[in-house]
Each structure stands twice: as structure tokens, then as C-alpha cells.
Design a protein around this motif. Structure first.
Motif, short mmCIF file in Angstrom:
data_model
loop_
_atom_site.label_atom_id
_atom_site.label_comp_id
_atom_site.label_asym_id
_atom_site.label_seq_id
_atom_site.Cartn_x
_atom_site.Cartn_y
_atom_site.Cartn_z
N THR A 77 51.87 23.25 -28.99
CA THR A 77 52.71 22.48 -29.91
C THR A 77 53.77 23.40 -30.52
O THR A 77 53.58 24.60 -30.66
N GLY A 78 54.91 22.81 -30.86
CA GLY A 78 55.97 23.57 -31.53
C GLY A 78 56.63 24.61 -30.65
O GLY A 78 56.68 25.79 -31.01
N ILE A 79 57.16 24.19 -29.48
CA ILE A 79 57.69 25.17 -28.52
C ILE A 79 59.22 25.29 -28.56
O ILE A 79 59.81 25.91 -27.66
N SER A 80 59.87 24.72 -29.57
CA SER A 80 61.33 24.76 -29.59
C SER A 80 61.89 26.11 -30.01
O SER A 80 63.05 26.42 -29.72
N SER A 81 61.10 26.94 -30.69
CA SER A 81 61.60 28.23 -31.17
C SER A 81 60.44 29.17 -31.46
O SER A 81 59.27 28.76 -31.41
N GLY A 82 60.77 30.41 -31.75
CA GLY A 82 59.80 31.38 -32.24
C GLY A 82 58.62 31.62 -31.32
O GLY A 82 58.76 31.68 -30.09
N GLU B 178 50.13 26.00 -15.84
CA GLU B 178 50.93 24.79 -16.01
C GLU B 178 51.04 24.56 -17.52
O GLU B 178 50.02 24.42 -18.20
N VAL B 179 52.26 24.56 -18.03
CA VAL B 179 52.48 24.51 -19.47
C VAL B 179 53.03 23.15 -19.88
O VAL B 179 54.04 22.69 -19.35
N TYR B 180 52.33 22.52 -20.82
CA TYR B 180 52.77 21.27 -21.42
C TYR B 180 53.03 21.52 -22.90
O TYR B 180 52.21 22.17 -23.57
N GLY B 181 54.13 21.00 -23.40
CA GLY B 181 54.40 21.22 -24.81
C GLY B 181 55.57 20.39 -25.29
O GLY B 181 56.26 19.74 -24.50
N GLY B 182 55.78 20.45 -26.58
CA GLY B 182 56.87 19.68 -27.13
C GLY B 182 57.21 20.14 -28.52
O GLY B 182 56.61 21.07 -29.08
N ALA B 183 58.20 19.49 -29.08
CA ALA B 183 58.66 19.77 -30.43
C ALA B 183 59.53 18.60 -30.86
O ALA B 183 59.96 17.78 -30.04
N ARG B 184 59.79 18.54 -32.15
CA ARG B 184 60.66 17.46 -32.65
C ARG B 184 62.09 17.65 -32.18
O ARG B 184 62.80 16.67 -31.95
N ARG B 185 62.53 18.89 -32.07
CA ARG B 185 63.90 19.17 -31.65
C ARG B 185 63.96 19.25 -30.12
O ARG B 185 64.06 20.31 -29.53
#
Length: 270
Positions: free
Chosen positions: A8-13, A28-35
Motif C-alpha cells: 500500500t502507498g506506492i506513489s512515493s517514498g 509479482e507486485v500489486y499496489g496502489g495509492a490515491r495519487r
């Protein structure tokens, strides 16, 4: 067999760095972010991305269901999404404090609830919860943030005791200060949370100066991504993972010698 990680939270940092590092290691990487606009290049590299708000059950459910439908398993969940709601405890609106818990604690709990049935069924899994040294050490203005991280630590320990019989483990990573925009966001929030003519204006100034002084333990997001990976893949996982002996040492002092820690903090704040 290819392993599968949800982050979770992969948009930055640290989250972004972790997504890239796990991909490099063959996951295999699954992820997301609001941005979601910041995820385009990750998608082009083969990372499975989507809009994700950890406080939205539907959004979270979609990510978990997608990974299971496409891969048939989930090996690792990394609860990375989080932020710092800094400000004087007296002045931070309670609704802001609740939002901090919704993201940093209940967001992690919700996606974990969706992932656990699959992990129990397959007989293995690792849940890596990204806490902070702030779960044990503290400074002015971080009361609500530190409280969420202390809660996450206890939650993870209790969870580990419950799921270990099923071959699943829950562990904590405690980063110290990182070379990221985290501190800027935290202090921007602190400034917004000050009321007009706040008596805590000087506390804000001194606390910012304190954070500027503590650069000796700073790690890059890439450094922390490797710690995440170790926590996710150790054959015999530890309860806590740290980037450096300095981070670990500060936590030890705060827990074992609280008066010594308080004295050192007071000296630094003068």
C-alpha cells in the motif's frame, strides 16, 4: 514459483522504492495509492497498479481480489500507507486525529482482514507493518502520529500470536528519519493545526529545529526498501526490523531508560 506481494502507498517514498525493489527481486507486485497519476511509470515496468485508498473498503477489496484472481496466492502484504498529523495535542482537531488512526491503523487492519483468509488457506504468508521509531521515542507535536504507530506495534504483536499457528507471521519495520518529504508534510500539517495566536508557535519552531539536527540516522527510501524485503523474506522472522543500529539504539534507550531519553530530549529542545 513466483511470489506475490501487495504494497500500500506506492506513489512515493519507501512504498515506491519497495515496489521497485521487490519487482527487481522477481516478485509479482500489486499496489496502489490515491495519487494514481504517479503510478504510470511503475505500471510500465510491470507492477500491477490501481487507485487505492486504504480507508475505502471497496478500493482495498478490489486490490486483494485482483491479486488472488490473477496469481492464486498472496505471499506478502506490506502495510506501508501512512502519514504524519503533527500539531499540539490541545489544538489538533479530533477529526484529524481520527483520520490519522483511520489511515495508519485501521487501514492496515482492513486490508489484513481481507488477505488473511487466503494466507491461512495456503498455509503461509508474511504481513509487514511499517511503523516508526516514533512508536517508542517521541517529540513535541507528534502525539497523535506516535500514538498510531505504538498502536500498530501492539496490534501486530497480537496478530502474530494469533496467526502463527497457520504459518502466517506479522512483523514490524521501524524506520527512523528518512530522506523524503515526510517531515515537510508533517510540519506543514502542524502549522495548519495551530490556532490563531497559538501559545505553541515557539514549540513548533524548536521542534522543526530539532528535526533539522537529527540527520545522522537518515536513510534513503531505497535503504528502507531492502529492510522491507528482509522482513518479508527472512526464514525466521524477527518481531522488529531497523535500518541502523542508531535507530535500534534510540528505541532501546527510550524503552529501557525513559528518564534518560526525556532528559536528552529536553536538552535538545533548549
Amino acid at each position: 514459483m513466483t511470489k506475490v506481494v501487495l504494497i500500500t502507498g506506492i506513489s512515493s517514498g519507501m512504498g515506491r522504492a519497495a515496489a521497485l525493489y521487490f519487482k527487481q527481486q522477481g516478485f509479482e507486485v500489486y499496489g496502489g495509492a490515491r495519487r494514481v497519476g504517479k503510478l504510470t511509470d511503475l505500471k510500465e515496468l510491470g507492477i500491477h497498479t490501481q487507485t487505492l485508498d486504504v480507508t475505502d473498503q471497496i478500493s482495498v477489496r478490489k486490490l486483494v481480489d485482483r491479486a488472488i484472481a490473477e496469481q492464486g496466492q498472496i505471499d506478502v502484504l506490506i502495510n506501508n500507507a501512512g502519514y504524519g498529523e503533527f500539531g499540539p495535542i490541545e489544538e489538533v482537531p479530533i477529526e484529524n486525529a481520527k483520520k490519522q488512526f483511520d489511515v495508519n491503523v485501521f487501514g492496515a487492519a482492513q486490508i489484513t482482514k481481507f488477505v488473511l483468509p487466503k494466507m491461512r488457506q495456503q498455509g503461509f504468508g508474511r504481513i509487514v507493518n511499517i511503523s516508526s521509531v516514533g512508536a517508542n521515542i517521541y517529540s513535541p507535536l507528534g502525539g497523535w502520529y506516535y500514538t498510531t504507530k505504538a498502536s500498530l506495534n501492539m496490534w501486530s504483536d497480537v496478530l502474530d500470536s494469533e496467526v502463527k499457528p497457520f504459518g502466517v507471521r506479522s512483523v514490524i519495520v521501524q524506520p527512523g528519519l528518512t530522506k523524503s518529504e515526510w517531515s515537510k508534510i508533517a510540519f506543514d500539517n502542524a502549522e495548519k493545526n495551530l490556532v490563531n495566536d497559538s501559545p505553541y508557535t515557539n514549540v513548533l519552531t524548536k521542534t522543526e529545529e530539532l528535526f533539522d539536527k537529527i540527520t545522522f540516522s537518515e536513510a534513503t527510501a531505497e535503504d528502507l526498501a531492502k529492510v522491507f524485503f528482509k522482513a518479508a523474506t527472512d526464514v525466521k522472522p524477527k518481531r522488529r526490523y531497523y535500518h541502523s543500529i542508531i535507530d535500534h539504539g534510540m528505541v532501546f534507550v527510550a524503552r529501557a531508560m525513559p528518564n534518560t531519553y526525556r532528559f536528552a530530549l529536553n536538552k535538545l529542545m533548549k
